[in-house]
Design a protein around this motif. Structure first.
Motif, mmCIF file in Angstrom:
data_model
loop_
_atom_site.group_PDB
_atom_site.id
_atom_site.type_symbol
_atom_site.label_atom_id
_atom_site.label_comp_id
_atom_site.label_asym_id
_atom_site.label_seq_id
_atom_site.Cartn_x
_atom_site.Cartn_y
_atom_site.Cartn_z
ATOM 1 N N ILE A 155 0.698 -1.346 -0.045
ATOM 2 C CA ILE A 155 0.008 0.086 -0.191
ATOM 3 C C ILE A 155 0.944 1.267 0.017
ATOM 4 O O ILE A 155 0.601 2.322 -0.676
ATOM 5 N N ALA A 156 2.053 1.246 0.686
ATOM 6 C CA ALA A 156 2.967 2.384 0.697
ATOM 7 C C ALA A 156 3.327 2.699 -0.866
ATOM 8 O O ALA A 156 3.558 3.759 -1.026
ATOM 9 N N LEU A 157 3.384 1.759 -1.581
ATOM 10 C CA LEU A 157 3.579 2.133 -3.001
ATOM 11 C C LEU A 157 2.430 2.876 -3.816
ATOM 12 O O LEU A 157 2.843 3.253 -4.917
ATOM 13 N N ALA A 158 1.454 3.058 -3.171
ATOM 14 C CA ALA A 158 0.124 3.505 -3.909
ATOM 15 C C ALA A 158 0.056 4.843 -3.475
ATOM 16 O O ALA A 158 0.474 5.270 -2.467
ATOM 17 N N ASP A 159 -0.684 5.638 -4.369
ATOM 18 C CA ASP A 159 -0.844 7.190 -4.053
ATOM 19 C C ASP A 159 -2.366 7.227 -3.521
ATOM 20 O O ASP A 159 -2.556 8.036 -2.653
ATOM 21 N N THR A 160 -3.197 6.203 -3.870
ATOM 22 C CA THR A 160 -4.501 6.471 -3.082
ATOM 23 C C THR A 160 -5.285 4.919 -3.084
ATOM 24 O O THR A 160 -4.849 4.108 -3.558
ATOM 25 N N VAL A 161 -5.953 4.826 -1.834
ATOM 26 C CA VAL A 161 -6.535 3.705 -1.494
ATOM 27 C C VAL A 161 -7.627 3.583 -2.169
ATOM 28 O O VAL A 161 -8.824 4.692 -2.345
ATOM 29 N N LEU A 162 -8.300 2.476 -2.857
ATOM 30 C CA LEU A 162 -9.661 2.384 -3.464
ATOM 31 C C LEU A 162 -10.357 1.254 -2.659
ATOM 32 O O LEU A 162 -9.931 0.211 -2.619
ATOM 33 N N THR A 163 -11.519 1.825 -2.147
ATOM 34 C CA THR A 163 -12.207 0.800 -1.184
ATOM 35 C C THR A 163 -13.665 0.727 -1.908
ATOM 36 O O THR A 163 -14.459 1.775 -2.060
ATOM 37 N N VAL A 164 -14.178 -0.509 -1.817
ATOM 38 C CA VAL A 164 -15.460 -0.717 -2.597
ATOM 39 C C VAL A 164 -16.511 -0.545 -1.111
ATOM 40 O O VAL A 164 -16.388 -1.353 -0.255
ATOM 41 N N PRO A 165 -17.502 0.294 -0.962
ATOM 42 C CA PRO A 165 -18.323 0.392 -0.076
ATOM 43 C C PRO A 165 -19.220 -0.938 -0.069
ATOM 44 O O PRO A 165 -19.875 -1.109 -0.896
ATOM 45 N N VAL A 166 -19.353 -1.529 1.120
ATOM 46 C CA VAL A 166 -19.880 -2.784 0.932
ATOM 47 C C VAL A 166 -20.962 -2.820 2.253
ATOM 48 O O VAL A 166 -20.909 -1.963 3.275
ATOM 49 N N ASN A 167 -21.840 -3.870 2.421
ATOM 50 C CA ASN A 167 -22.728 -4.154 3.379
ATOM 51 C C ASN A 167 -21.609 -4.293 4.830
ATOM 52 O O ASN A 167 -20.884 -5.084 4.866
ATOM 53 N N PRO A 168 -21.988 -3.240 5.723
ATOM 54 C CA PRO A 168 -21.008 -3.334 6.882
ATOM 55 C C PRO A 168 -21.298 -4.649 7.689
ATOM 56 O O PRO A 168 -20.247 -4.755 8.652
ATOM 57 N N ASP A 169 -22.176 -5.351 7.474
ATOM 58 C CA ASP A 169 -22.479 -6.543 8.509
ATOM 59 C C ASP A 169 -21.867 -7.725 7.570
ATOM 60 O O ASP A 169 -21.952 -8.762 8.065
ATOM 61 N N TYR A 170 -21.470 -7.590 6.441
ATOM 62 C CA TYR A 170 -20.867 -8.649 5.543
ATOM 63 C C TYR A 170 -19.782 -8.381 4.924
ATOM 64 O O TYR A 170 -18.620 -8.810 5.557
ATOM 65 N N GLY A 171 -19.725 -7.831 3.830
ATOM 66 C CA GLY A 171 -18.351 -7.475 3.156
ATOM 67 C C GLY A 171 -17.446 -8.533 2.871
ATOM 68 O O GLY A 171 -16.566 -8.850 3.518
ATOM 69 N N SER A 172 -18.011 -9.451 1.934
ATOM 70 C CA SER A 172 -17.343 -10.631 1.438
ATOM 71 C C SER A 172 -16.921 -10.658 -0.068
ATOM 72 O O SER A 172 -17.302 -11.460 -0.653
ATOM 73 N N LEU A 173 -16.370 -9.685 -0.657
ATOM 74 C CA LEU A 173 -15.941 -9.661 -1.904
ATOM 75 C C LEU A 173 -14.839 -10.486 -2.326
ATOM 76 O O LEU A 173 -14.029 -10.255 -1.422
ATOM 77 N N ASN A 174 -14.852 -11.228 -3.210
ATOM 78 C CA ASN A 174 -13.457 -12.057 -3.683
ATOM 79 C C ASN A 174 -12.909 -11.076 -4.692
ATOM 80 O O ASN A 174 -13.280 -10.205 -4.963
ATOM 81 N N LEU A 175 -11.804 -11.819 -4.985
ATOM 82 C CA LEU A 175 -10.903 -10.895 -6.055
ATOM 83 C C LEU A 175 -11.617 -10.685 -7.243
ATOM 84 O O LEU A 175 -11.579 -9.468 -7.677
ATOM 85 N N ALA A 176 -12.022 -11.572 -7.839
ATOM 86 C CA ALA A 176 -12.755 -11.302 -9.153
ATOM 87 C C ALA A 176 -13.983 -10.171 -9.093
ATOM 88 O O ALA A 176 -14.108 -9.657 -10.178
ATOM 89 N N GLN A 177 -14.749 -10.239 -7.956
ATOM 90 C CA GLN A 177 -15.556 -9.239 -7.761
ATOM 91 C C GLN A 177 -15.092 -7.741 -7.657
ATOM 92 O O GLN A 177 -15.756 -6.911 -8.219
ATOM 93 N N ALA A 178 -14.073 -7.738 -6.826
ATOM 94 C CA ALA A 178 -13.392 -6.624 -6.889
ATOM 95 C C ALA A 178 -13.119 -5.978 -8.093
ATOM 96 O O ALA A 178 -13.213 -4.741 -8.736
ATOM 97 N N VAL A 179 -12.380 -7.025 -8.965
ATOM 98 C CA VAL A 179 -11.887 -6.486 -10.470
ATOM 99 C C VAL A 179 -12.861 -6.218 -11.209
ATOM 100 O O VAL A 179 -12.992 -5.143 -11.935
ATOM 101 N N ILE A 180 -14.155 -6.904 -11.029
ATOM 102 C CA ILE A 180 -15.492 -6.547 -12.107
ATOM 103 C C ILE A 180 -15.896 -5.064 -11.790
ATOM 104 O O ILE A 180 -16.270 -4.530 -12.550
ATOM 105 N N LEU A 181 -15.883 -5.026 -10.360
ATOM 106 C CA LEU A 181 -16.596 -3.635 -10.001
ATOM 107 C C LEU A 181 -15.631 -2.415 -10.531
ATOM 108 O O LEU A 181 -16.139 -1.461 -11.065
ATOM 109 N N MET A 182 -14.297 -2.572 -10.419
ATOM 110 C CA MET A 182 -13.378 -1.444 -10.879
ATOM 111 C C MET A 182 -13.612 -1.271 -12.503
ATOM 112 O O MET A 182 -13.751 -0.224 -12.976
#
Lengths: 253, 253
Positions: A138-165
């Motif tokens: 993360i120290a190599l990045a300029d900006t943090v990208l966070t997907v807002p998810v259901n605070p009670d769950y939040g179980s995005l897998n790798l491909a799901q994060a990639v598809i949303l971006m």
């Protein structure tokens, strides 16, 4: 738009790099490729894939996005993978103590589209399936990208994060209207509509629908509003004229 | 906002129904549940699931969204599944000849949020994995929902279509800022920044960095612009003061 600083960049070729950092399963690399390619992204970079590369499990789960698997570039370190990037996003959960700006995928997509317009090269880091990116990544990045998810769950897998971006970025590239009308040939004009109304009223009069003189005005108005609100196409009106004609027939017709 | 027509609806409970029409694999039902729950949706409805219901394959792939699998409602027909819906979207590819309006997931999400605000109940149909919705299914819908994809590829699976719709809807519910600054405690103020600049200039003067009187002004300006543009936090300035102090040390200090 001219690139800044007079660089001659073939900007048609620039797109966000999708950088999978220490991915574990070949299957997930394939799924990420499929997710990217659905939205036109092809620059897949792998940093130290756990099971080496090429990985025979990647192709089958890429479902036709084999081009990306074949052309994926492999690096030993994140530093090498982001070497030609001008701005790097780290996909991770929101952490209040992170000394980086934090953006949603939508905001990141808007930023990346603007960067690419001026010839800059953004890249997005995605961490390993279980553990995610480390603080050193993360120290190599300029900006943090966070997907807002259901605070009670939040179980995005790798491909799901990639598809949303990828999906969000494509919204800036694709020339797709948000809305297409039901009738590309156009709605019926008022003359057609009034013709239908009068035809219906004529048949209803014959059939005795308008029994009371006093209520006839109200009944007609209600019917006209119903037909008016329906947003019929010209063809709909022609179809309904046929229906009315048929309902109006008597034995003598 | 009060519901229309004086209905007493507990609007906190209304959310888009996700209706899987004749889904084939239990695994994909589980993945769809997981996709939904990531974005707070829980109203999962199944129409004639091919392998019956409950399906032991659904739970494991739901990855913690078991609640949705347990509470899923099952129907024999699409008509029954949408019975309490006021507006139905059919997820399918864009077809120019379809006599329905066509919207993107983003537009559909905005529409559904507005509908729910006034107590209406939207639902979204998703077709079977291979074949998609039939014309008879689509005829029951008010609007076609089409995800804009890469025209050269376009291979979204069931769970991917569900996650994109759910994600877009959540954007209207989640109170998440698009951007969070890197330094929640605030950027350094100008007094701190000028203190750093002067400290650095003092040390650089001692070290002989400003050799030519003539260029000193330009050099100072360049440095001040670099430091100014960096958007340091207060803590960053304190850290850098320590660095400058340390660099400025001579044997005599």
């Amino acid at each position: 738009m001219a690139p800044r600083g007079g660089r001659l960049t073939d900007m048609a070729d620039i797109q966000p790099a999708v950088i999978l950092v220490r991915p574990q399963l070949g299957q997930n690399i394939g799924k990420a490729a499929r997710a990217m390619y659905n939205f036109g992204l092809t620059d897949l970079r792998l940093v130290a894939p756990r099971d080496g590369w090429p990985n025979p499990d990647a192709g089958p789960s890429a479902a036709g996005a084999l081009l990306l698997i074949d052309q994926a570039t492999v690096y030993e370190t994140v530093e090498e993978a982001v070497a030609n990037c001008t701005h790097v996003y780290a996909t991770t959960v929101r952490d209040r103590d992170m000394p980086k700006p934090v953006v949603t995928p939508r905001e990141a997509a808007a930023q990346m589209a603007s960067m690419i317009d001026v010839g800059e090269r953004p890249g997005v880091l995605f961490g390993p399936e279980r553990s995610g990116l480390t603080n050193d990544d993360i120290a190599l990045a300029d900006t943090v990208l966070t997907v807002p998810v259901n605070p009670d769950y939040g179980s995005l897998n790798l491909a799901q994060a990639v598809i949303l971006m990828s999906y969000e970025f494509f919204q800036h590239k694709a020339d797709v209207p948000a809305y297409l009308p039901a009738h590309p040939e156009g709605l019926a004009d008022k003359e057609e509509l009034v013709g239908l109304m009068e035809h219906l009223e004529q048949v209803l009069t014959k059939k005795g629908y308008f029994r009371s003189e006093g209520r006839q005005g109200t009944q007609r108005l209600a019917l006209r509003n119903i037909l008016q609100n329906a947003e019929f196409a010209s063809q709909d009106v022609r179809t309904l004229r046929g229906v009315v004609k048929s309902l109006g027939r008597t034995r003598e017709d």
